[in-house]
Design an enzyme around this catalytic site. Sequence first.
Site, PDB file in Angstrom:
ATOM      1  N   ARG A 150       0.846  -1.182   0.000  1.00 33.89           N
ATOM      2  CA  ARG A 150       0.000   0.000   0.000  1.00 33.89           C
ATOM      3  C   ARG A 150       0.882   1.234   0.000  1.00 33.89           C
ATOM      4  O   ARG A 150       1.799   1.364   0.801  1.00 33.89           O
ATOM      5  CB  ARG A 150      -0.896  -0.002   1.241  1.00 33.89           C
ATOM      6  CG  ARG A 150      -1.512   1.342   1.627  1.00 33.89           C
ATOM      7  CD  ARG A 150      -2.706   1.684   0.745  1.00 33.89           C
ATOM      8  NE  ARG A 150      -3.211   3.014   1.008  1.00 33.89           N
ATOM      9  CZ  ARG A 150      -4.274   3.280   1.747  1.00 33.89           C
ATOM     10  NH1 ARG A 150      -4.942   2.317   2.323  1.00 33.89           N
ATOM     11  NH2 ARG A 150      -4.684   4.515   1.893  1.00 33.89           N
TER      12      ARG A 150
ATOM     13  N   ASP B 219      -9.420  -0.476   7.423  1.00 30.46           N
ATOM     14  CA  ASP B 219      -9.813   0.499   8.430  1.00 30.46           C
ATOM     15  C   ASP B 219     -10.413  -0.206   9.635  1.00 30.46           C
ATOM     16  O   ASP B 219     -11.218  -1.134   9.480  1.00 30.46           O
ATOM     17  CB  ASP B 219     -10.863   1.477   7.871  1.00 30.46           C
ATOM     18  CG  ASP B 219     -10.287   2.435   6.854  1.00 30.46           C
ATOM     19  OD1 ASP B 219      -9.141   2.876   7.032  1.00 30.46           O
ATOM     20  OD2 ASP B 219     -10.990   2.753   5.877  1.00 30.46           O
TER      21      ASP B 219
ATOM     22  N   ARG C  68      -5.665   2.027  -4.411  1.00 35.89           N
ATOM     23  CA  ARG C  68      -4.789   1.328  -3.470  1.00 35.89           C
ATOM     24  C   ARG C  68      -4.915  -0.176  -3.603  1.00 35.89           C
ATOM     25  O   ARG C  68      -5.984  -0.693  -3.909  1.00 35.89           O
ATOM     26  CB  ARG C  68      -5.040   1.764  -2.043  1.00 35.89           C
ATOM     27  CG  ARG C  68      -6.464   1.632  -1.590  1.00 35.89           C
ATOM     28  CD  ARG C  68      -6.826   2.758  -0.652  1.00 35.89           C
ATOM     29  NE  ARG C  68      -7.752   3.598  -1.365  1.00 35.89           N
ATOM     30  CZ  ARG C  68      -8.692   4.326  -0.848  1.00 35.89           C
ATOM     31  NH1 ARG C  68      -8.832   4.408   0.425  1.00 35.89           N
ATOM     32  NH2 ARG C  68      -9.493   5.029  -1.561  1.00 35.89           N
TER      33      ARG C  68
ATOM     34  N   ASP D  68      -6.762  -1.360   1.515  1.00 35.63           N
ATOM     35  CA  ASP D  68      -7.141  -0.390   2.537  1.00 35.63           C
ATOM     36  C   ASP D  68      -7.813  -1.172   3.655  1.00 35.63           C
ATOM     37  O   ASP D  68      -8.767  -1.919   3.404  1.00 35.63           O
ATOM     38  CB  ASP D  68      -8.109   0.642   1.941  1.00 35.63           C
ATOM     39  CG  ASP D  68      -8.423   1.769   2.907  1.00 35.63           C
ATOM     40  OD1 ASP D  68      -7.537   2.166   3.674  1.00 35.63           O
ATOM     41  OD2 ASP D  68      -9.565   2.259   2.884  1.00 35.63           O
TER      42      ASP D  68
END
Length: 179
Positions: free
Chosen positions: A83, A97, A92, A95
Site C-alpha cells: 500500500r 480500516d 490502493r 485499505d
Amino acid sequence: MTRAVLSLGSNLGDRMATLQGAVDLLSAGPGVMPAAVSPVYETAPVGGPEQGAFLNAVLVVDTEGQAKELLDLAQAAERAFERVREVRWGPRTLDVDVIAFGDLTDEDPVLTLPHPRAHLRAFVLRPWLDTDPAAVLPGRAPVAALLAGVEAADTGGEQELVRRGDLRLRLPGEADGVR
C-alpha cells in the site's frame, strides 16, 4: 476479548487475492480470533481521483489486544500488500480500516473510534450488516438504520453496491469458502 470490525478494500492488482491475503494476515495476528467475514461487494470509489472499482468486505474479529494494536496490525497488512499513500482516497492495493472496537468511542486523531465516516459509507455498512444483523455503530445507531439512511440519501446511485456471488472470502480453517 473485544469484538472489532475491520473494513477491507482493494482496487489495484488482483483485488480478490489481496482481500483474501488480508483476511489471512489479520486473522493470524497475535491474540486475534476471526469471527466472521462478509460477502464481497464491488463498489464505485467514493471521493478522490477517478479510479477503478473496489472490492470491499468486512472482517469481524475478537481480540485480546488494544485498539491501537489492531490498527498496527491493519497497517502491517497494508504494507504487506505494498500500500502506498500518495493521494488521499486514491487507488490502493489494500485499505484496512478499524471501524469499531467494542463499544469504544475515542476522538484520538491517530485512531478515531468508531471510524468517523463509517456511518456514511454503504460499502462498510452493508457488509457489516450481512455479518451481524443486530450490529450497532457505537455512539450512532443500529447499522441497519444507518444503511437505510445512506440508501435513501443516495439518489444518484453514487454508493451502489453489487454483491459478487461469484467471489467468496474464507476464514482460516474453511475449505473452499465453506465452513
